[in-house]
Design a protein around this motif. Structure first.
Motif, PDB file in Angstrom:
ATOM      1  N   LEU A 175     -27.197 -37.890  61.604  1.00 44.85           N
ATOM      2  CA  LEU A 175     -26.786 -38.615  62.805  1.00 44.85           C
ATOM      3  C   LEU A 175     -26.811 -40.105  62.507  1.00 44.85           C
ATOM      4  O   LEU A 175     -27.411 -40.547  61.530  1.00 44.85           O
ATOM      5  N   SER A 176     -26.179 -40.895  63.340  1.00 39.11           N
ATOM      6  CA  SER A 176     -26.063 -42.328  63.059  1.00 39.11           C
ATOM      7  C   SER A 176     -27.359 -43.092  63.322  1.00 39.11           C
ATOM      8  O   SER A 176     -27.543 -44.169  62.793  1.00 39.11           O
ATOM      9  N   SER A 177     -28.259 -42.546  64.137  1.00 39.59           N
ATOM     10  CA  SER A 177     -29.529 -43.209  64.431  1.00 39.59           C
ATOM     11  C   SER A 177     -30.686 -42.299  64.059  1.00 39.59           C
ATOM     12  O   SER A 177     -30.548 -41.076  64.061  1.00 39.59           O
ATOM     13  N   ASP A 178     -31.832 -42.904  63.760  1.00 34.04           N
ATOM     14  CA  ASP A 178     -33.028 -42.111  63.497  1.00 34.04           C
ATOM     15  C   ASP A 178     -33.479 -41.415  64.773  1.00 34.04           C
ATOM     16  O   ASP A 178     -33.270 -41.905  65.880  1.00 34.04           O
ATOM     17  N   ILE A 179     -34.122 -40.260  64.608  1.00 27.81           N
ATOM     18  CA  ILE A 179     -34.557 -39.426  65.727  1.00 27.81           C
ATOM     19  C   ILE A 179     -36.052 -39.605  65.939  1.00 27.81           C
ATOM     20  O   ILE A 179     -36.828 -39.639  64.990  1.00 27.81           O
ATOM     21  N   ASP A 180     -36.454 -39.682  67.201  1.00 24.03           N
ATOM     22  CA  ASP A 180     -37.874 -39.717  67.560  1.00 24.03           C
ATOM     23  C   ASP A 180     -38.362 -38.271  67.600  1.00 24.03           C
ATOM     24  O   ASP A 180     -38.236 -37.582  68.609  1.00 24.03           O
ATOM     25  N   ASP A 181     -38.890 -37.797  66.462  1.00 28.03           N
ATOM     26  CA  ASP A 181     -39.251 -36.385  66.362  1.00 28.03           C
ATOM     27  C   ASP A 181     -40.422 -35.989  67.260  1.00 28.03           C
ATOM     28  O   ASP A 181     -40.557 -34.831  67.625  1.00 28.03           O
ATOM     29  N   SER A 182     -41.253 -36.939  67.671  1.00 28.86           N
ATOM     30  CA  SER A 182     -42.377 -36.598  68.554  1.00 28.86           C
ATOM     31  C   SER A 182     -41.911 -36.289  69.978  1.00 28.86           C
ATOM     32  O   SER A 182     -42.585 -35.570  70.706  1.00 28.86           O
ATOM     33  N   ALA A 183     -40.763 -36.800  70.388  1.00 28.45           N
ATOM     34  CA  ALA A 183     -40.250 -36.564  71.740  1.00 28.45           C
ATOM     35  C   ALA A 183     -39.102 -35.551  71.771  1.00 28.45           C
ATOM     36  O   ALA A 183     -38.544 -35.288  72.828  1.00 28.45           O
ATOM     37  N   SER A 184     -38.765 -34.982  70.635  1.00 28.81           N
ATOM     38  CA  SER A 184     -37.651 -34.030  70.568  1.00 28.81           C
ATOM     39  C   SER A 184     -38.036 -32.705  71.214  1.00 28.81           C
ATOM     40  O   SER A 184     -39.192 -32.299  71.192  1.00 28.81           O
ATOM     41  N   GLN A 185     -37.030 -32.023  71.775  1.00 32.90           N
ATOM     42  CA  GLN A 185     -37.268 -30.752  72.454  1.00 32.90           C
ATOM     43  C   GLN A 185     -36.261 -29.718  71.961  1.00 32.90           C
ATOM     44  O   GLN A 185     -35.123 -30.056  71.634  1.00 32.90           O
ATOM     45  N   ALA A 186     -36.697 -28.451  71.933  1.00 39.30           N
ATOM     46  CA  ALA A 186     -35.825 -27.358  71.528  1.00 39.30           C
ATOM     47  C   ALA A 186     -35.995 -26.193  72.492  1.00 39.30           C
ATOM     48  O   ALA A 186     -37.114 -25.839  72.857  1.00 39.30           O
ATOM     49  N   LYS A 187     -34.855 -25.615  72.923  1.00 39.45           N
ATOM     50  CA  LYS A 187     -34.858 -24.442  73.795  1.00 39.45           C
ATOM     51  C   LYS A 187     -33.895 -23.423  73.205  1.00 39.45           C
ATOM     52  O   LYS A 187     -32.851 -23.793  72.678  1.00 39.45           O
ATOM     53  N   TYR A 188     -34.233 -22.145  73.326  1.00 38.08           N
ATOM     54  CA  TYR A 188     -33.359 -21.084  72.842  1.00 38.08           C
ATOM     55  C   TYR A 188     -33.185 -20.067  73.955  1.00 38.08           C
ATOM     56  O   TYR A 188     -34.167 -19.480  74.432  1.00 38.08           O
ATOM     57  N   HIS A 189     -31.931 -19.894  74.395  1.00 39.96           N
ATOM     58  CA  HIS A 189     -31.659 -18.979  75.505  1.00 39.96           C
ATOM     59  C   HIS A 189     -30.278 -18.367  75.319  1.00 39.96           C
ATOM     60  O   HIS A 189     -29.308 -19.088  75.085  1.00 39.96           O
ATOM     61  N   ASP A 190     -30.191 -17.058  75.417  1.00 37.99           N
ATOM     62  CA  ASP A 190     -28.922 -16.315  75.317  1.00 37.99           C
ATOM     63  C   ASP A 190     -28.141 -16.637  74.046  1.00 37.99           C
ATOM     64  O   ASP A 190     -26.925 -16.800  74.069  1.00 37.99           O
ATOM     65  N   GLY A 191     -28.850 -16.744  72.925  1.00 34.96           N
ATOM     66  CA  GLY A 191     -28.173 -16.965  71.649  1.00 34.96           C
ATOM     67  C   GLY A 191     -27.747 -18.388  71.375  1.00 34.96           C
ATOM     68  O   GLY A 191     -27.072 -18.646  70.393  1.00 34.96           O
ATOM     69  N   VAL A 192     -28.137 -19.327  72.246  1.00 38.49           N
ATOM     70  CA  VAL A 192     -27.762 -20.730  72.055  1.00 38.49           C
ATOM     71  C   VAL A 192     -29.026 -21.575  71.925  1.00 38.49           C
ATOM     72  O   VAL A 192     -29.893 -21.556  72.800  1.00 38.49           O
TER      73      VAL A 192
END
Length: 144
Positions: free
Chosen positions: A108-125
């Motif tokens: 990605l063009s900017s660095d990511i704040d990995d401490s505030a990142s979120q992940a959700k998995y629902h219905d194959g997405v």
């Protein structure tokens, strides 16, 4: 003035009468049902504060998905265990199985704040919300 074009005798062109005859001649024959492993298809959106990633990973348990963030690099990998069997009585008529790992990495063009990142998995997405790191302001030093 005449237009000159370079001719390559080994290049197949649309004007070649044998193009369709030999197309795929040396490739191995394909089965009626092609068995391609899953491919990770993604949408990446950006706003002022974050990136949002939607990755299609159907039929995978959320425990088998890994997301690694390193600066502006994001890697998504999943362990796939697909089994499909069609039985009639005790005689096995058809069996398809695929085991393996799929991986997709992107920058990605900017660095990511990995401490505030979120992940959700629902219905194959898989949905990732990746906040951008606050840009550090540069400071000009005066030389004394």
């Amino acid at each position: 003035m005449a237009n000159l074009t370079r001719f390559d005798p080994f290049q197949v062109t649309a004007l070649d009468p044998f193009e369709d005859v030999f197309k795929g001649f040396f490739r191995p024959a394909r089965l009626l049902e092609e068995q391609h492993p899953l491919q990770l298809k993604m949408d990446v959106r950006e706003d002022d504060k974050s990136y949002t990633v939607h990755a299609e990973i159907p039929g995978v348990k959320k425990e088998d998905i890994q997301v690694v963030i390193d600066g502006n690099q994001v890697s998504i990998s999943a362990e796939i265990k697909q089994e499909k069997e069609v039985k009639e009585g005790e005689k096995l008529l058809h069996s398809e199985r695929y085991y393996g790992t799929i991986t997709r990495s992107f920058a990605l063009s900017s660095d990511i704040d990995d401490s505030a990142s979120q992940a959700k998995y629902h219905d194959g997405v898989l949905e990732l919300v990746l906040p951008k790191k606050a840009t550090s302001t540069s400071k000009k030093l005066t030389i004394s």
